[in-house]
Design an enzyme around this catalytic site. Structure first.
Site, PDB file in Angstrom:
ATOM      1  N   HIS B  99      30.056  -1.487  15.281  1.00 24.56           N
ATOM      2  CA  HIS B  99      29.246  -2.257  14.260  1.00 24.56           C
ATOM      3  C   HIS B  99      30.387  -3.099  13.049  1.00 24.56           C
ATOM      4  O   HIS B  99      31.530  -2.471  13.069  1.00 24.56           O
ATOM      5  CB  HIS B  99      28.921  -0.453  13.584  1.00 24.56           C
ATOM      6  CG  HIS B  99      27.728   0.319  13.623  1.00 24.56           C
ATOM      7  ND1 HIS B  99      28.323   1.554  13.926  1.00 24.56           N
ATOM      8  CD2 HIS B  99      26.419   0.628  14.153  1.00 24.56           C
ATOM      9  CE1 HIS B  99      27.574   1.601  14.773  1.00 24.56           C
ATOM     10  NE2 HIS B  99      26.067   1.385  14.261  1.00 24.56           N
ATOM     11  N   ASP B 102      32.133  -0.589  10.582  1.00 24.88           N
ATOM     12  CA  ASP B 102      33.702   0.232  11.463  1.00 24.88           C
ATOM     13  C   ASP B 102      34.433  -0.682  11.475  1.00 24.88           C
ATOM     14  O   ASP B 102      35.268  -0.106  11.088  1.00 24.88           O
ATOM     15  CB  ASP B 102      33.395  -0.542  13.066  1.00 24.88           C
ATOM     16  CG  ASP B 102      32.024   0.489  13.215  1.00 24.88           C
ATOM     17  OD1 ASP B 102      31.440   2.082  12.213  1.00 24.88           O
ATOM     18  OD2 ASP B 102      30.830   0.904  14.423  1.00 24.88           O
ATOM     19  N   GLU B 230      17.883   1.938  19.684  1.00 22.69           N
ATOM     20  CA  GLU B 230      17.693   2.950  20.437  1.00 22.69           C
ATOM     21  C   GLU B 230      17.304   4.113  20.258  1.00 22.69           C
ATOM     22  O   GLU B 230      17.618   4.184  18.815  1.00 22.69           O
ATOM     23  CB  GLU B 230      19.614   3.184  19.473  1.00 22.69           C
ATOM     24  CG  GLU B 230      19.810   4.632  19.872  1.00 22.69           C
ATOM     25  CD  GLU B 230      21.266   4.963  20.080  1.00 22.69           C
ATOM     26  OE1 GLU B 230      22.200   3.875  19.877  1.00 22.69           O
ATOM     27  OE2 GLU B 230      21.739   6.191  19.291  1.00 22.69           O
ATOM     28  N   HIS B 269      20.548  12.369  21.327  1.00 25.76           N
ATOM     29  CA  HIS B 269      18.492  12.091  20.175  1.00 25.76           C
ATOM     30  C   HIS B 269      17.173  12.477  21.116  1.00 25.76           C
ATOM     31  O   HIS B 269      16.616  13.003  20.491  1.00 25.76           O
ATOM     32  CB  HIS B 269      18.585  10.610  20.813  1.00 25.76           C
ATOM     33  CG  HIS B 269      19.238   9.844  18.931  1.00 25.76           C
ATOM     34  ND1 HIS B 269      19.589   8.355  19.048  1.00 25.76           N
ATOM     35  CD2 HIS B 269      20.531  10.623  18.632  1.00 25.76           C
ATOM     36  CE1 HIS B 269      20.811   8.408  17.956  1.00 25.76           C
ATOM     37  NE2 HIS B 269      21.251   9.649  18.144  1.00 25.76           N
ATOM     38  N   ASP B 294      23.961   6.152  25.623  1.00 28.88           N
ATOM     39  CA  ASP B 294      25.012   6.728  25.050  1.00 28.88           C
ATOM     40  C   ASP B 294      24.788   8.213  25.046  1.00 28.88           C
ATOM     41  O   ASP B 294      24.743   8.979  24.859  1.00 28.88           O
ATOM     42  CB  ASP B 294      24.722   6.573  23.301  1.00 28.88           C
ATOM     43  CG  ASP B 294      24.615   5.500  22.288  1.00 28.88           C
ATOM     44  OD1 ASP B 294      25.094   4.344  23.059  1.00 28.88           O
ATOM     45  OD2 ASP B 294      24.914   5.927  21.469  1.00 28.88           O
TER      46      ASP B 294
HETATM   47 CO   LIG Z   1      23.841   5.802  19.458  1.00 31.65          CO
HETATM   48 CO   LIG Z   2      23.969  10.650  17.909  1.00 31.00          CO
END
Ligand SMILES: [Co+2]
Ligand SMILES: [Co+2]
Ligand SMILES: [Co+2]
Ligand SMILES: [Co+2]
Ligand SMILES: [Co+2]
Ligand SMILES: [Co+2]
Ligand SMILES: [Co+2]
Ligand SMILES: [Co+2]
Lengths: 435, 435, 435, 435
Positions: B99, B102, B230, B269, B294
């Protein structure tokens, strides 16, 4: 006249101060709320299955109820119908709902099963002529018989698809003949027990085709009711394709069904999918998919579908707010997809459940209507989004501005947006003034 | 060269019998699996945020790590970049992800923030020229700063929408310049904390517009990478609009975005949304929406996103099976969206996490490939659906048969479908032969 | 006098018809309920941490609030104390609660940290002399600093145990000096992040020893307050040893602590442990362990501790029923362990939260008292168990009858017990008459 | 000899390379692991209920299986017993378990029911003489019949308590006569459906008395087996008193039963209570309460008890580690409280389930034994707690140091404990070397 409810008089509205457990304290069907009769807002329905077909069993124990229609085949089905309409009258219920398998026993063949259903359907028709209770919706049970253990429309065996078609045709036609306002599809076995033996893409194609067939047949026979899918994330299957409203929407959109089908939203199913009931209503409303409601509640600590009667006015008020803002439920209504607990074995318990549920709905409807009439709440929410009413903001949504334009604007005007309170506690307190 | 990983040599493949905790035991990048290099199957990436930006805090405690780049502004950002690329080299990582927030500290204005990001971006570009690590994807942090507390694209304040646009433009362009294969959108605050102050329809319109802007800008600058959403059901928000793959699909379809955007699916997730990881992969594959992954795992007893390194070969094998059947991940890869626990405060812990994760992926890839090569499993599943290969069955799916036709056929042929075993235990045992 | 709440007048009781959001509509402290002042029933307390120390952060974003005491060390701590007592006065709060770390910044050593705490403690003492707000309980923060990342009393390092002892000694003595009615132990890090590195037996022995030390010190200094453990199943740890009331009871009983310690029961923690709040209260009451309450609620769809203000009268009424049947909370009270949402950034939001919470408690108290006064409900429950009042039944419980005796009796008398309705719906409707 | 398993030969160990689905690939009963035969470690048992009595029903559908013993009363019970022992032989099972209601139909009176059970018990006795399969445990079904709908020992009606006593006496004596190693109490209805109609204290007193009666009767008849309680948090009841191991411990301790009773820990019940299986084992071991195990797994996405066969070696290895460190299970064993899915309707499916489960247990046992033999892991954990081996630390635990002493020591020595890595990822990788 059976003696099932012997000694019990019709349930009347007696007002909030009544201590009579067999009276309505808030449900007063002719009372006007926001210019409409309470009954016309709620359109409450009694579910045949939980009330008359469920026997009190659970995964660890069998039948607890003791009803005069048990184990008597078609004769039992007739007794059951008699008691059902007696109860509709006692409760002054404007609607009921049923599955084919609730009302008549299966025969040796599909043809015989369908005949059994139609025979009881004729009894219903006669009773409906002399009474006031109408049919909110009909549906086919495509999940209890072992032939459906691996799904109905999504079964790996096309013969099961065909069998299900034969069953739906019969109930859809009966629903039409009885003047039903809706036809519901609940796909309890349309999903999987293990992904290991499942082709999701194949099964979804089958399911879409099945729904198209139902829609086409409904049009062919002139059925003017609404076809509804009832989302549920799981149970009995590990995963059901009609997970929640958003999932159903994507499925319908993918298969060009989104203008033909709406959702029947159940409180407990919303909870099992990780949502609040009002969330599912709001999503459906935003998508034009709000069709009808299965009123109940789920136990907050249980991981399965408990189908209890609604009993929280604060929660149901939030639901009614969404419904009233949506302009009501149209052809839909509030079907009590709720069962008395398996320990509630007395006939009177069936009445307590429905009376309590209706009183909660009535209080909630009035609270939501008062909240809207007051206007403070809606104004507060509108104010939060007022910025999007400006011309520049409208241009953004209207597609007239690019990412680069926006970036340049931020830099040029040195835009540095300051957060504003979301006022959650203020709004919660405001709502609490009305419940 | 910093001394952050002082004394640690590059991590090498030493084979399954190695007891060296700083060696790969299964991840052997050049080993061919199903005709392709292991590295080209997995395309593993290191996440800048968890590895270098997260400080070990949780809701009940602050920073536990002690890193030489903390509290040092842009100088710290440069040290951090040095250590990051040293770690990429140590692990021989082909990819990383980041990001904007980051890699560089926020400035006083968007312009200054973006300049900071680009300055570090230039350092990245130089390091990438001399090293082998490439960019799997970039993304903008639109959730940490308080300006985004009520959402970015879905904020009630259009200025926040504009600010987010300015930020995304910058990172998208940097991603493009660094040769990134994908650009990811994760909407952690695109949702609501309370439905009471939220207009879902309005917010979804905003979100769709924002994504269109991103797509248009990507096309304008010639970005050939894949744009990914995502999904996550909740946390930090109570409800996030990108709940799961099925929900994202419906949203994209509604706003004509389904051909432009795919999904980046995170293990944890999926779990928080009530799904298995392989379920989300299978759904995405069936919709043509499987973009990237991910890689992590969620603690099974925790109700929040724990972002732990994957460590179960049986579970990850089922995921790889879906991916291999999908023909791989294309431009996507396995980004380790995983953080060492807050008690894992040593630099070596960062390596243990990634080594263990890569070894699990390598074992799982090989197991899934062997399962497919063996063929017994696929044959068993195909056999289950063989009935749909018949001409009559194809006619049903092809829309050539009506509900009434099917009903008539059942009656005429007295069709009475008999259930067949779903063979779940047989299939589970079969899979267990390979893991 | 700070200007934090500038323009806001003291919150008064204005009655149910008031539309003033900065007034009590139901909380009327001197109103008698069941013969006792409302304030004496509820004994409400304001939590220093959520109200003054929490900055609006969550795992995905930092501080959203903007308070005049931030980043100012001991000077900030003094401003914070001024605002705190101004808020206590505005709300007319009879009690407050605090952790040491809430009220003063950590120093370079334990000695300095403790001195900082005592310095603010002296300010509290002065303010408490001139005001009416008293201390419900004090506690030590043994979880935020990184030294406690692996536990306090249960840390693998005995030095951490010692450090924690030094901290508790200080707060316990301050609590005693400020006339606190209770001292609370909440073991947020007394548990584990992974069982892989944990010796449960060893850690439980440490924890028990620590509590014994606290009890002994309390006795030594003459503290007459109640020592309380606050159960929570998880978060921040994956598993916390004080899982729920039943677990805490077993632990206390095992280590001969059950007569010394009671429970401080938090609504949200009950929910996270898979229980209703009223369940935890009922269990505690049946064990003589009901000490105090942390009033809040958990979001029903979130898997972490959301610490929201209570807002459901029906739910809280069931809790008050348990408390009233228990004879009240004794030295305990209702501490609002609740925080306004991170988007509720205005000073007034802090007031809305507490006003709404107090009004809900007031309505619930009155409803529960009316339910008990009416008597119908208690009579129904007593009737259900009436069979156990018979002499034969008492002999069973009294241990005068053997298994063989009972078996013989069933056979001889051909006992065939018939189920009786559990009347759940009837009872739910009955309760709903009062809320 | 029935023809139920016609054509199926006894299941043999064929080694890991076998592709025969009707062979053991890892379970090799005589193989020595850590100096003990594999069979003597695992002591596997087949559960009569799931394997022979469950008919494939779920809350939304009825029987899917088709067995020759259905609907045939006592004759069916005899066929069932024949098939059961044929299956025990096919699988070479050293143990089985049963409820009274599994093996024989209920009669019109308790006396008749008990006689039916004893009649089948005599058949068992004869078969056990000629075969090698022994009884791991017996138990009474106190939850399926409607008389138990409101509990057995905790029923509001003392006659139900007496009836349950008569039933338990019979099964306990039969268990004794058949040489059973344990007697199990599972209280599926000892809890509540709604707290509204429940007196927790009263019911717990009843439950404790009941267990005392059982213990006393066991002693009287000379039963040397272990009495076990099987914890489960809920289902069928909303809340069950035997929630988890910690809760059961507190209950037993309270009623002076903790030295008489141990726990039978089920994987799926641990999960439903919010715990990992290894957690429950570790807690039980630390309390001296680890008696036996119900081997199965719960679907991770289902909120009810799915009772699937274990199939994850990594997870089961962690369980075996706890068991081996506990010195094994003593008189306990691994009862497969697992059922094939309702779609697994073929007789062979029953075998696949057990074969797969046994192979997983065998692999896990070997992995855990190798982990312990290697020693690296245990050493790492011991090192973490090494500080508590010092004399000063022992003095703390030994009660020789006060809170004030510790506080003074911290101040004097200026103790400032530094955190040390918890090494979770390192340990996870280490474990993964063995699975
Ligand atoms: Co993720
Ligand atoms: Co997560
Ligand atoms: Co429903
Ligand atoms: Co339901
Ligand atoms: Co608390
Ligand atoms: Co809390
Ligand atoms: Co069990
Ligand atoms: Co179970």
């Amino acid at each position: 006249m059976t003696d099932f409810f012997k000694g019990i008089s019709p349930i009347k509205f007696e007002g909030a101060d009544s201590t009579n457990p067999l009276a309505y304290r808030h449900y007063n069907k002719d009372e006007l709320v926001a210019g409409k009769r309470m009954e016309d807002h709620i359109r409450p329905a009694i579910a045949y299955w939980h009330t008359f077909a469920w026997e009190g069993g659970d995964p660890f124990g069998g039948r607890t109820f003791d009803r005069p229609w048990y184990d008597k085949g078609m004769e039992g089905a007739r007794i059951k119908a008699d008691v059902a309409f007696e109860m509709f009258d006692l409760l002054d219920a404007p609607f009921f709902c049923f599955h084919d398998a609730d009302i008549a026993p299966e025969g040796a063949t599909l043809a015989e099963s369908n005949r059994n259903v139609r025979e009881i359907g004729e009894i219903f028709a006669r009773k409906m002529q002399s009474g006031r209770t109408r049919l909110l919706w009909g549906t086919a049970n495509l999940f209890s018989n072992r032939r459906y253990m691996s799904g109905a429309a999504t079964n790996p065996d096309p013969d099961v698809f065909a069998y299900a078609a034969g069953q739906v045709k019969n109930v859809l036609e009966l629903t039409h003949e009885l003047g039903g306002d809706n036809y519901v599809l609940w796909g309890g076995r349309e999903g999987y027990e293990t992904l290991l033996n499942t082709k999701i893409g194949q099964e979804q194609d089958q399911m879409a085709r099945f729904i198209h067939l139902v829609i086409e047949h409904a049009e062919k026979i002139g059925f003017k009711g609404q076809v509804l899918i009832e989302p549920k994330p799981q149970e009995p299957s590990k995963h059901q394709y009609d997970y929640d409203v958003a999932t159903v929407y994507g499925f319908l959109k993918r298969y060009d069904l989104d203008t033909k089908v709406k959702c029947n939203i159940e409180v407990g199913h919303a909870f099992l999918a990780g949502h609040s009931f009002e969330h599912e209503l709001a999503v459906a409303a935003s998508l034009g998919m709000l069709g009808s409601v299965d009123a109940n509640r789920n136990d907050l600590q249980s991981g399965w579908d408990t189908d209890q009667f609604p009993n929280s006015v604060p929660e149901t008020t939030l639901a009614f707010y969404q419904i009233l803002k949506n302009g009501g439920l149209g052809k839909g209504g509030f079907n009590f997809d709720a069962k008395v607990r398996r320990q509630s074995i007395d006939p009177a318990d069936l009445l307590y459940g429905h009376i309590g549920g209706l009183d909660v709905l009535a209080r909630s409807l009035k609270a939501a209507a008062a909240l809207i009439a007051d206007g403070t709440y809606d104004k507060a929410v509108d104010a939060r989004y007022a910025g999007w009413q400006g011309a520049d903001a409208k241009a953004i949504l209207g597609g007239k501005v690019s990412l680069a334009d926006l970036a340049a604007r931020v830099e040029k005007d040195n835009i540095n947006p300051q957060p504003r309170s979301g006022q959650q506690e203020y709004l919660e307190n405001l709502i609490n003034r009305f419940v």
